[in-house]
Enzyme design. Sequence first.
Site, mmCIF file in Angstrom:
data_model
loop_
_atom_site.group_PDB
_atom_site.id
_atom_site.type_symbol
_atom_site.label_atom_id
_atom_site.label_comp_id
_atom_site.label_asym_id
_atom_site.label_seq_id
_atom_site.Cartn_x
_atom_site.Cartn_y
_atom_site.Cartn_z
ATOM 1 N N CYS A 102 0.880 -1.172 0.000
ATOM 2 C CA CYS A 102 0.000 0.000 0.000
ATOM 3 C C CYS A 102 0.911 1.213 0.000
ATOM 4 O O CYS A 102 1.675 1.423 0.956
ATOM 5 C CB CYS A 102 -0.910 0.018 1.225
ATOM 6 S SG CYS A 102 -1.872 1.555 1.383
ATOM 7 N N CYS A 216 -0.520 3.666 -6.533
ATOM 8 C CA CYS A 216 -1.548 3.170 -5.624
ATOM 9 C C CYS A 216 -1.790 1.736 -6.051
ATOM 10 O O CYS A 216 -1.888 1.458 -7.256
ATOM 11 C CB CYS A 216 -2.831 3.993 -5.732
ATOM 12 S SG CYS A 216 -4.216 3.270 -4.826
#
Length: 256
Positions: A102, A216
Amino acid sequence: MTTDAMDAREYVSARRTTGRALKVGILGGMGPAATADFYAKLIRATPAARDQDHVPVVIWADPTIPDRTAALLGHGADPSPWLKRGAHYVALAGANLIAVPCNTAHAFLGAVRSAAAPVPVLDMVAETAEEVARSQPGATVGILATTGTLTAELYQNALSRCGLKPLIPDSTAQQAVMSAIRQVKAGGDLAHARRLMSPALRSLGQLGATAAVAACTEIPLLLEGHNSGRIRVVDATAVLARAVVRHALPAVPRDS
């Protein structure tokens, strides 16, 4: 080396001595689809001819971790306690190396490392910036990321340290990027999400970017096939997978 350097050297030294792969802890759940995508990419990145050639993995996927972007924008809970708990659990499970698939969570990497110590934690952002710099030194690099990642300037700083020129989308394009990310997290219409991403990528090219980082872990799920254009898209998730393989696999020949 983009881990806690001394600890990483010790682990690598032990790896070379024993000839065994390190056990990798994946601190995930941000979101679940991105964690599954990372593990699939880790499998594909591993030079394996049989089950036993793969890296041992323990996955902690906690979707209850508070929204990282909301925290960074000042209207959400601090996710650090959840991240620290997850790092502690994967370390207790025997992980010798931790990956966090992440990008936005890397704004809290210090907390993760403190909880995981002495187990080293790879830095996805730094690994990605270094890979782009090796292949396209001095390039102008667009950043496709959450608003939280952009606000924390994770990639702006990492790319600049590597001699690259960071470029972020304008506000309209960034709103489209966030809408696309939310579509993936919600299990929505991926075709629609891809249509939202395309103008953002195109606008970065018009502003002079020759590379763009899918910064992302939901975004790579939307950008397959874009590398054939003017902009080379760098998948940060795949970069992290390759870094895990590089650090975790033994450097000595394995028994047949």
